[in-house]
Write an enzyme that holds these catalytic residues in place. Structure first.
Site, PDB file in Angstrom:
ATOM      1  N   LYS A 122       0.851  -1.206   0.000  1.00 20.73           N
ATOM      2  CA  LYS A 122       0.000   0.000   0.000  1.00 20.73           C
ATOM      3  C   LYS A 122       0.882   1.250   0.000  1.00 20.73           C
ATOM      4  CE  LYS A 122      -1.729   1.664   4.007  1.00 20.73           C
ATOM      5  NZ  LYS A 122      -1.514   3.097   4.312  1.00 20.73           N
ATOM      6  N   ASN A 123       1.889   1.269   0.881  1.00 19.78           N
ATOM      7  CA  ASN A 123       2.647   2.511   1.082  1.00 19.78           C
ATOM      8  C   ASN A 123       3.676   2.777   0.000  1.00 19.78           C
ATOM      9  OD1 ASN A 123       1.046   2.993   3.227  1.00 19.78           O
ATOM     10  ND2 ASN A 123       2.597   2.604   4.793  1.00 19.78           N
ATOM     11  N   LEU A 183       7.631  19.804   6.616  1.00 18.63           N
ATOM     12  CA  LEU A 183       8.832  19.342   5.899  1.00 18.63           C
ATOM     13  C   LEU A 183       8.571  19.280   4.388  1.00 18.63           C
ATOM     14  CD1 LEU A 183      10.015  16.562   8.369  1.00 18.63           C
ATOM     15  CD2 LEU A 183      10.959  18.870   8.098  1.00 18.63           C
ATOM     16  N   ASP A 224       4.476   1.212  12.329  1.00 14.79           N
ATOM     17  CA  ASP A 224       3.288   0.557  11.752  1.00 14.79           C
ATOM     18  C   ASP A 224       3.099  -0.871  12.247  1.00 14.79           C
ATOM     19  OD1 ASP A 224       3.467   2.131   8.459  1.00 14.79           O
ATOM     20  OD2 ASP A 224       2.890   2.866  10.434  1.00 14.79           O
ATOM     21  N   ARG A 279       0.060  14.985  12.328  1.00 16.63           N
ATOM     22  CA  ARG A 279       0.416  14.811  10.918  1.00 16.63           C
ATOM     23  C   ARG A 279       0.724  16.128  10.195  1.00 16.63           C
ATOM     24  NH1 ARG A 279      -1.309   9.579   9.762  1.00 16.63           N
ATOM     25  NH2 ARG A 279       0.423   9.535   8.308  1.00 16.63           N
ATOM     26  N   CYS A 323      -5.111  12.863  12.251  1.00 15.71           N
ATOM     27  CA  CYS A 323      -5.863  11.604  12.351  1.00 15.71           C
ATOM     28  C   CYS A 323      -5.603  11.075  13.757  1.00 15.71           C
ATOM     29  CB  CYS A 323      -5.400  10.624  11.282  1.00 15.71           C
ATOM     30  SG  CYS A 323      -3.708  10.165  11.477  1.00 15.71           S
ATOM     31  N   ARG A 348      -8.734  -0.318   4.728  1.00 18.95           N
ATOM     32  CA  ARG A 348      -7.883   0.693   4.080  1.00 18.95           C
ATOM     33  C   ARG A 348      -6.538   0.092   3.714  1.00 18.95           C
ATOM     34  NH1 ARG A 348      -7.305   6.336   6.889  1.00 18.95           N
ATOM     35  NH2 ARG A 348      -5.851   6.376   5.135  1.00 18.95           N
TER      36      ARG A 348
HETATM   37  C1  EPZ Z   1       4.143   7.234   6.173  1.00 22.99           C
HETATM   38  O1  EPZ Z   1       3.363   8.313   6.645  1.00 22.99           O
HETATM   39  C2  EPZ Z   1       3.223   6.022   6.156  1.00 22.99           C
HETATM   40  N1  EPZ Z   1       2.083   6.269   5.262  1.00 22.99           N
HETATM   41  C3  EPZ Z   1       2.697   5.728   7.569  1.00 22.99           C
HETATM   42  O2  EPZ Z   1       1.946   4.519   7.496  1.00 22.99           O
HETATM   43  C4  EPZ Z   1       3.897   5.490   8.494  1.00 22.99           C
HETATM   44  O3  EPZ Z   1       3.425   5.295   9.811  1.00 22.99           O
HETATM   45  C5  EPZ Z   1       4.826   6.714   8.446  1.00 22.99           C
HETATM   46  O4  EPZ Z   1       5.232   6.969   7.078  1.00 22.99           O
HETATM   47  C6  EPZ Z   1       6.081   6.491   9.282  1.00 22.99           C
HETATM   48  O5  EPZ Z   1       6.754   5.350   8.829  1.00 22.99           O
HETATM   49  C7  EPZ Z   1       2.250   6.145   3.931  1.00 22.99           C
HETATM   50  O6  EPZ Z   1       3.331   5.865   3.448  1.00 22.99           O
HETATM   51  C8  EPZ Z   1       1.037   6.366   3.085  1.00 22.99           C
HETATM   52  P1  EPZ Z   1       6.130  10.686   8.126  1.00 22.99           P
HETATM   53  P2  EPZ Z   1       3.965   9.831   6.564  1.00 22.99           P
HETATM   54  O7  EPZ Z   1       6.062  11.947   7.344  1.00 22.99           O
HETATM   55  O8  EPZ Z   1       4.921   9.937   5.446  1.00 22.99           O
HETATM   56  C9  EPZ Z   1       6.574  13.991  11.443  1.00 22.99           C
HETATM   57  C10 EPZ Z   1       0.102   3.119   7.780  1.00 22.99           C
HETATM   58  O9  EPZ Z   1      -0.331   2.617   8.826  1.00 22.99           O
HETATM   59  N2  EPZ Z   1       6.430  14.933  10.323  1.00 22.99           N
HETATM   60  O10 EPZ Z   1       7.263   9.741   7.860  1.00 22.99           O
HETATM   61  O11 EPZ Z   1       2.830  10.739   6.619  1.00 22.99           O
HETATM   62  C11 EPZ Z   1       5.303  13.198  11.706  1.00 22.99           C
HETATM   63  O12 EPZ Z   1       4.431  13.923  12.560  1.00 22.99           O
HETATM   64  C12 EPZ Z   1       0.531   4.577   7.771  1.00 22.99           C
HETATM   65  O13 EPZ Z   1       0.275   2.507   6.697  1.00 22.99           O
HETATM   66  C13 EPZ Z   1       6.696  16.290  10.550  1.00 22.99           C
HETATM   67  O14 EPZ Z   1       7.017  16.691  11.658  1.00 22.99           O
HETATM   68  O15 EPZ Z   1       4.759   9.894   7.940  1.00 22.99           O
HETATM   69  C14 EPZ Z   1       5.837  11.939  12.362  1.00 22.99           C
HETATM   70  O16 EPZ Z   1       6.084  12.193  13.732  1.00 22.99           O
HETATM   71  C15 EPZ Z   1       0.196   5.286   9.063  1.00 22.99           C
HETATM   72  N3  EPZ Z   1       6.574  17.150   9.503  1.00 22.99           N
HETATM   73  C16 EPZ Z   1       7.177  11.725  11.663  1.00 22.99           C
HETATM   74  O17 EPZ Z   1       7.532  12.991  11.091  1.00 22.99           O
HETATM   75  C17 EPZ Z   1       6.232  16.734   8.236  1.00 22.99           C
HETATM   76  O18 EPZ Z   1       6.165  17.580   7.318  1.00 22.99           O
HETATM   77  C18 EPZ Z   1       7.140  10.687  10.565  1.00 22.99           C
HETATM   78  O19 EPZ Z   1       6.065  11.042   9.690  1.00 22.99           O
HETATM   79  C19 EPZ Z   1       5.974  15.363   8.027  1.00 22.99           C
HETATM   80  C20 EPZ Z   1       6.086  14.472   9.080  1.00 22.99           C
END
Ligand code: EPZ
Length: 420
Positions: free
Chosen positions: A22-23, A125, A307, A121, A116, A399
């Protein structure tokens, strides 16, 4: 809305096939916006989230055909730069159309994804990255508005307080493919799904190297062409079934899994007494009668994945001791604690950690799913609990887990789906 009814304790055996990722699928579908040519993507999982991304691509002007596990994305006239709130608000992953739209069209208007249940979220960045490439970015009315006649390559450090960003890295990598000159992403996400996206982009004619490491270098090119690509397996679905096999003491075969992408999980399983036999693309799990407790902390890849945190919390509720489970990526990702406690688990939350005191057995109860991975944890608990468990709002599960009830029924689980 649907609910799942599970009668716990049915022995699980046989074989399960892990679906496409999915990801990796979500950003790769977004990447088709970078070309006017046709892209064919195979081994795509049929999920609510992939359906949402297909709807989003159609709303942006692409023609999308989907037959079985193959998606074909074609041009269908001009692409429009506006990703609408209605679709983006239902799936955070939609944010990854920002980079492609901006670099292909010179403008993008993408709804802010909102929070969420697993956390706030933010997308700061993502914004920092495209501004580094020269975009003018404002936010108004709940939308990100980004404009740039031609993006220019730059060096950008792309990590926040919680480490690198997976979709932030994806967005900047995609934006940089058509920028002028070289882009270097420092502290990039190393997840296999980011690597998979880079492999797809290189198939389209992009010039990316270093993917899978914290430093990714992208040489901008004039244009990208179509590609025909087969999706990798879903690392988190694979890890979920490995944890289920351990929790249920079942030795069913897990097929189409690249276990080398789950080394952090494998290390933890060794500590709790579980042995995993991995050969080529299949895995068998051998678990002892009593599991030992072992404390973990989640980290960005190659650390223990956030995850799999909810699923690990479920299995730690059935050990002969106490374990502490800390989530540094999403410190609020503990909605599953209250529901597992309804089934007799002894877990308390302390800030960004769950303190789990193992019990001998769980008992079935009516519970409610809150997010994708929490619902997987509840299914695992229901399958081993004594008695009947009813899980409401299983659209969360749908999902991210393709045909999950059918896969479990084929393994011998006593599970059925009903209208709520
Ligand atoms: C991806 O989400 C995955 N989703 C998530 O999987 C996964 O939990 C996450 O990466 C971490 O591995 C998809 O790929 C569709 P991040 P993403 O940006 O990219 C902070 C599932 O269950 N952050 O890596 O949205 C954020 O708050 C889902 O399949 C900022 O501070 O996550 C978090 O603490 C849930 N600023 C950390 O970074 C930003 O601009 C990692 O988030 C972006 C993120």
């Amino acid at each position: 809305m649907d609910k799942l009814i599970i009668n716990g304790g049915c022995p699980l055996k046989g074989e399960v096939r892990i679906s496409g990722s999915k990801n990796a699928t979500l950003p790769i579908l977004a990447a088709t916006l970078l070309t006017d040519e046709t892209c064919v993507i195979r081994n795509v999982p049929r999920l609510l989230d992939t359906h949402t991304m297909v709807k989003l691509l159609k709303s942006l002007g692409k023609r999308v055909d989907w037959d079985k596990d193959r998606i074909i994305v074609m041009s269908n006239g001009p692409v429009n730069p506006v990703a609408d709130y209605k679709l983006v608000s239902t799936m955070r992953g939609s944010i990854c159309v920002l980079g492609p739209l901006l670099t292909k069209l010179g403008e993008a208007k993408v709804s802010l994804p909102g929070g969420c249940v697993i956390g706030v979220r933010p997308v700061d960045l993502h914004q920092k990255g495209i501004e580094a490439l020269g975009a003018k970015v404002t936010t108004e009315g709940g939308y990100i508005l980004a404009r740039a006649k031609k993006l220019k390559g730059a060096r950008v450090y792309l990590a926040g307080a919680s480490g690198p960003s997976v979709l932030g890295t994806a967005n900047i990598m995609m934006a940089a493919t058509l920028a002028q000159g070289e882009t270097i992403i420092e502290c990039a996400a190393c997840e296999p799904e980011v690597e998979e996206l880079a492999n797809f982009l290189n198939e389209m004619g992009a010039r990316i190297r270093g993917h899978g490491s914290p430093r990714i270098v992208i040489q901008g090119v004039k244009r990208l062409h179509g590609a025909d690509y087969r999706m990798c397996f879903d690392r988190i679905e694979g890890g979920t079934f490995v944890l289920l096999a351990a929790m249920a003491r079942a030795n069913f075969v897990i097929r189409d899994i690249d276990y080398s992408q789950l080394t952090a999980l494998d290390d933890v399983l060794g500590h709790i007494g579980v042995r995993v036999q991995a050969e080529r693309n299949l895995v068998r799990v051998k678990a002892p009668k009593v599991l030992k407790p072992f404390s973990i902390t989640t980290y960005p890849y190659p650390g223990f994945p956030t995850d799999l945190q909810a699923q690990y919390t479920a299995i730690m509720s059935l050990t002969n001791g106490v374990s502490v489970i800390r989530d540094t990526v999403f410190p609020d990702r503990f909605m599953h604690i209250a529901e597992l406690s309804r089934m007799g688990a002894r877990i308390r939350r302390e800030g960004g950690s769950a303190i789990v005191e193992g019990v001998k057995a769980l008992s079935g109860a009516p519970v409610t799913a809150s997010d994708l991975r929490a619902s997987a944890a509840l299914v695992m608990a229901g399958l081993v609990a004594k008695g009947r468990t009813e899980i409401r709002r299983v659209y969360h599960l749908d999902r991210g887990y393709e045909n999950i009830d059918k896969k479990l029924i084929d393994l011998g689980a006593c599970i059925s789906r009903e209208k709520e």
